[in-house]
Design a protein around this motif. Structure first.
Motif, PDB file in Angstrom:
ATOM      1  N   TRP A 115       0.845  -1.186   0.000  1.00  0.00           N
ATOM      2  CA  TRP A 115       0.000   0.000   0.000  1.00  0.00           C
ATOM      3  C   TRP A 115       0.888   1.246   0.000  1.00  0.00           C
ATOM      4  CZ3 TRP A 115       0.147   3.903   3.601  1.00  0.00           C
ATOM      5  CH2 TRP A 115      -0.810   4.909   3.436  1.00  0.00           C
ATOM      6  N   ARG A 116       0.439   2.279  -0.751  1.00  0.00           N
ATOM      7  CA  ARG A 116       1.152   3.568  -0.762  1.00  0.00           C
ATOM      8  C   ARG A 116       0.149   4.698  -0.612  1.00  0.00           C
ATOM      9  NH1 ARG A 116       3.710   2.157  -6.534  1.00  0.00           N
ATOM     10  NH2 ARG A 116       5.167   0.507  -5.943  1.00  0.00           N
ATOM     11  N   SER A 117       0.534   5.736   0.096  1.00  0.00           N
ATOM     12  CA  SER A 117      -0.312   6.925   0.182  1.00  0.00           C
ATOM     13  C   SER A 117      -0.283   7.643  -1.168  1.00  0.00           C
ATOM     14  CB  SER A 117       0.185   7.863   1.279  1.00  0.00           C
ATOM     15  OG  SER A 117       1.378   8.505   0.857  1.00  0.00           O
ATOM     16  N   PRO A 149      -2.979   0.724  -8.412  1.00  0.00           N
ATOM     17  CA  PRO A 149      -3.561  -0.290  -7.522  1.00  0.00           C
ATOM     18  C   PRO A 149      -2.825  -0.358  -6.183  1.00  0.00           C
ATOM     19  CG  PRO A 149      -2.390  -1.333  -9.361  1.00  0.00           C
ATOM     20  CD  PRO A 149      -2.403   0.136  -9.633  1.00  0.00           C
ATOM     21  N   HIS A 150      -1.600   0.167  -6.131  1.00  0.00           N
ATOM     22  CA  HIS A 150      -0.895   0.205  -4.837  1.00  0.00           C
ATOM     23  C   HIS A 150      -1.595   1.165  -3.876  1.00  0.00           C
ATOM     24  CE1 HIS A 150       2.683  -2.299  -5.492  1.00  0.00           C
ATOM     25  NE2 HIS A 150       2.646  -1.863  -6.749  1.00  0.00           N
ATOM     26  N   VAL A 151      -2.040   2.316  -4.391  1.00  0.00           N
ATOM     27  CA  VAL A 151      -2.725   3.288  -3.535  1.00  0.00           C
ATOM     28  C   VAL A 151      -4.048   2.706  -3.023  1.00  0.00           C
ATOM     29  CG1 VAL A 151      -3.807   5.574  -3.481  1.00  0.00           C
ATOM     30  CG2 VAL A 151      -1.606   5.265  -4.628  1.00  0.00           C
ATOM     31  N   VAL A 156       0.906  -5.717  -4.624  1.00  0.00           N
ATOM     32  CA  VAL A 156       2.115  -5.859  -3.817  1.00  0.00           C
ATOM     33  C   VAL A 156       3.279  -6.164  -4.744  1.00  0.00           C
ATOM     34  CG1 VAL A 156       1.728  -8.323  -3.409  1.00  0.00           C
ATOM     35  CG2 VAL A 156       3.062  -6.993  -1.757  1.00  0.00           C
ATOM     36  N   ASP A 157       4.420  -5.562  -4.458  1.00  0.00           N
ATOM     37  CA  ASP A 157       5.647  -5.888  -5.187  1.00  0.00           C
ATOM     38  C   ASP A 157       6.446  -6.818  -4.285  1.00  0.00           C
ATOM     39  OD1 ASP A 157       4.776  -4.176  -7.140  1.00  0.00           O
ATOM     40  OD2 ASP A 157       6.092  -2.515  -6.552  1.00  0.00           O
ATOM     41  N   ILE A 158       6.562  -8.074  -4.726  1.00  0.00           N
ATOM     42  CA  ILE A 158       7.162  -9.111  -3.899  1.00  0.00           C
ATOM     43  C   ILE A 158       8.655  -9.240  -4.187  1.00  0.00           C
ATOM     44  CG2 ILE A 158       7.304 -11.639  -3.669  1.00  0.00           C
ATOM     45  CD1 ILE A 158       5.143 -10.506  -1.956  1.00  0.00           C
ATOM     46  N   ASN A 182       6.304  -6.668 -17.774  1.00  0.00           N
ATOM     47  CA  ASN A 182       7.536  -5.954 -17.413  1.00  0.00           C
ATOM     48  C   ASN A 182       7.734  -5.810 -15.902  1.00  0.00           C
ATOM     49  OD1 ASN A 182       5.554  -4.002 -16.909  1.00  0.00           O
ATOM     50  ND2 ASN A 182       6.864  -2.296 -17.542  1.00  0.00           N
ATOM     51  N   GLU A 183       6.799  -6.371 -15.111  1.00  0.00           N
ATOM     52  CA  GLU A 183       6.955  -6.287 -13.654  1.00  0.00           C
ATOM     53  C   GLU A 183       6.739  -7.669 -13.026  1.00  0.00           C
ATOM     54  OE1 GLU A 183       4.779  -3.156 -11.750  1.00  0.00           O
ATOM     55  OE2 GLU A 183       5.157  -1.730 -13.365  1.00  0.00           O
ATOM     56  N   PRO A 184       7.769  -8.519 -13.073  1.00  0.00           N
ATOM     57  CA  PRO A 184       7.614  -9.884 -12.540  1.00  0.00           C
ATOM     58  C   PRO A 184       7.407  -9.922 -11.027  1.00  0.00           C
ATOM     59  CG  PRO A 184       9.893  -9.478 -13.230  1.00  0.00           C
ATOM     60  CD  PRO A 184       9.093  -8.293 -13.681  1.00  0.00           C
ATOM     61  N   TRP A 185       7.525  -8.793 -10.373  1.00  0.00           N
ATOM     62  CA  TRP A 185       7.394  -8.730  -8.914  1.00  0.00           C
ATOM     63  C   TRP A 185       6.002  -8.258  -8.466  1.00  0.00           C
ATOM     64  CZ3 TRP A 185      10.813  -5.886 -11.933  1.00  0.00           C
ATOM     65  CH2 TRP A 185      10.376  -4.589 -12.262  1.00  0.00           C
ATOM     66  N   HIS A 186       5.217  -7.720  -9.410  1.00  0.00           N
ATOM     67  CA  HIS A 186       3.951  -7.063  -9.071  1.00  0.00           C
ATOM     68  C   HIS A 186       2.808  -8.087  -9.108  1.00  0.00           C
ATOM     69  CE1 HIS A 186       1.053  -3.533  -9.354  1.00  0.00           C
ATOM     70  NE2 HIS A 186       0.303  -4.504  -9.838  1.00  0.00           N
ATOM     71  N   TYR A 187       2.164  -8.295  -7.958  1.00  0.00           N
ATOM     72  CA  TYR A 187       1.075  -9.274  -7.850  1.00  0.00           C
ATOM     73  C   TYR A 187      -0.192  -8.626  -7.323  1.00  0.00           C
ATOM     74  CZ  TYR A 187       3.617 -13.372  -9.262  1.00  0.00           C
ATOM     75  OH  TYR A 187       4.286 -14.285 -10.027  1.00  0.00           O
TER      76      TYR A 187
HETATM   77 ZN   LIG Z   1       3.690  -2.867  -8.252  1.00  0.00          ZN
END
Ligand SMILES: [Zn+2]
Length: 213
Positions: A115-117, A149-151, A156-158, A182-187
């Motif tokens: 989560w991000r503000s 979607p983080h906000v 989540v970026d794992i 392009n973001e293998p960490w973003h779930y």
């Molecule tokens: Zn992300």
């Protein structure tokens, strides 16, 4: 008579000197306690508050843990870091179930970002524009505070690589899907994935219809 007069004079002088000393001693104290706090309290705060985040009401200084900045070593089981605790409860539950299973394979799910503000997201976007040279190129990597979607707490970026690899193989069984090539960490959570597999991925966020709001 002369002696006593002299004594009296000496005494008076001593008393006067003591009074003056007392006054002199008190004066700075009195002035420092009554007049100096306003300038010293007022001086540092307006520049600090006005500097980089003047538009952010009630928040001073750079983004911190309360904005979703993640200290090193935070896992999906963390209960004190806003980036983790403010994730969507369904996403967090799925992550913890998957991480519990992954632990049997000696894999730990670290959280690089969650989560991000809105303020933190906006700063990341400003940094990306500076780094990539244009808003169009930055949009391939960083969403706005409105579209991210983080906000919303939905992504989540794992970290680290072993965890992302584990999720690539087993995530769908927990409803956890990779969204962008392009973001293998973003779930994100895709409930249907448990039965039907994860949806087709976008090449990058610019292909994601949610980014066009
Ligand atoms: Zn992300």
């Amino acid at each position: 008579m002369i002696r006593t007069r002299r004594l009296t004079v000496v005494c008076l002088v001593v008393v006067a000197a003591a009074l003056v000393a007392a006054l002199v001693h008190r004066l700075p104290k009195a002035s420092s306690s009554s007049s100096s706090p306003p300038p010293s309290a007022a001086a540092p705060s307006p520049p600090r508050g006005a500097a980089p985040h003047a538009s952010r009401s009630g928040h001073r200084g750079p983004p911190d843990a309360d904005d979703g900045v993640v200290p090193d070593g935070v896992t999906v089981f963390d209960d004190a870091t806003a980036a983790v605790t403010k994730l969507d409860p369904g996403l967090l539950t799925a992550l913890r179930r998957a991480a519990t299973a992954a632990a049997d394979d000696r894999v730990t799910f670290f959280v690089n970002s969650g989560w991000r503000s809105p303020a933190y997201q906006n700063q990341l976007l400003r940094e990306a524009v500076a780094e990539y040279g244009s808003e169009d190129e930055a949009a391939r990597w960083v969403a706005t505070a409105v579209t991210s979607p983080h906000v919303a707490g939905d992504a989540v970026d794992i970290g680290r690589t072993a965890a992302a690899d584990w999720l690539a193989r087993h995530g769908a069984a927990y409803g956890l899907c990779r969204i962008y090539d392009n973001e293998p960490w973003h779930y994100e959570l895709r409930g249907d994935a448990r039965d039907h597999g994860c949806p087709q991925r976008y090449a990058d966020p610019t292909e994601d219809p949610r980014m066009r709001r």
